[in-house]
Design a protein around this motif. Sequence first.
Motif: not given
Length: 212
Positions: A71, A104, A107-109, A112-113, A116, A125, A180, A183
């Motif tokens: 990230s 993680t 709850a997220t992946s 997704r990080q 962002a 992915k 979405a 994950a």
Amino acid sequence: MKIGILGTGGMAAALGGAWTAAGHDVVIGGRSRERAQRTAELVSAAGHGSLAAAARHGDVTLLAVPAADASQLVGSLAGDLAGRTVIDCTNAVVPTDEGLMLATGGATSVARQLAAAAPDAYVVKAFNLCHVSTWTLRPSTFENVPLAVPYCADHSAAAAATETLISSIGCTPAPCGGLARAAYLEATAALAIGLWWAGGQPRAAFPASAQV
């Protein structure tokens, strides 16, 4: 297709070599120019340079660095990655007393990080479910069936570019929905890697349906 690879380790070399052999224009980027040069020479890549240079080179950029660094790195290159497809092949897994778990928390992946961190890039992915050695096979077939490569993407052009790269190395694209659902791919990797470490064969748990 022009591909920039961020990283100089095993996945960078394996996928970079596969894509170079398939005729793509690959540039390896690393924090160390010397390591980037060594990896590029190993896979006969078209070039090497800094991380930023590799990010700017690619129509597609492969992120092949430790998940813990992903990230921050993508955020620092957000401007260079704007408008580009960024393929995340990382696995954020950590050993615990209860077995291999997701860093993680599920709850997220990581994907997704990354989205962002670089909101103008198109994150995908993919390529995270197989051991690095799988990508050195020419072709990647098992029991005469081409390897399926699951991927998650939100952007249609990024999905199309990813499918091109998958198909070009003799594998079969397996779309699994949008980011979405990334994950789920990351959790599947944690489960599979844990089984491998325990001496099991994950593929034996997924036989073809008798209905097929």
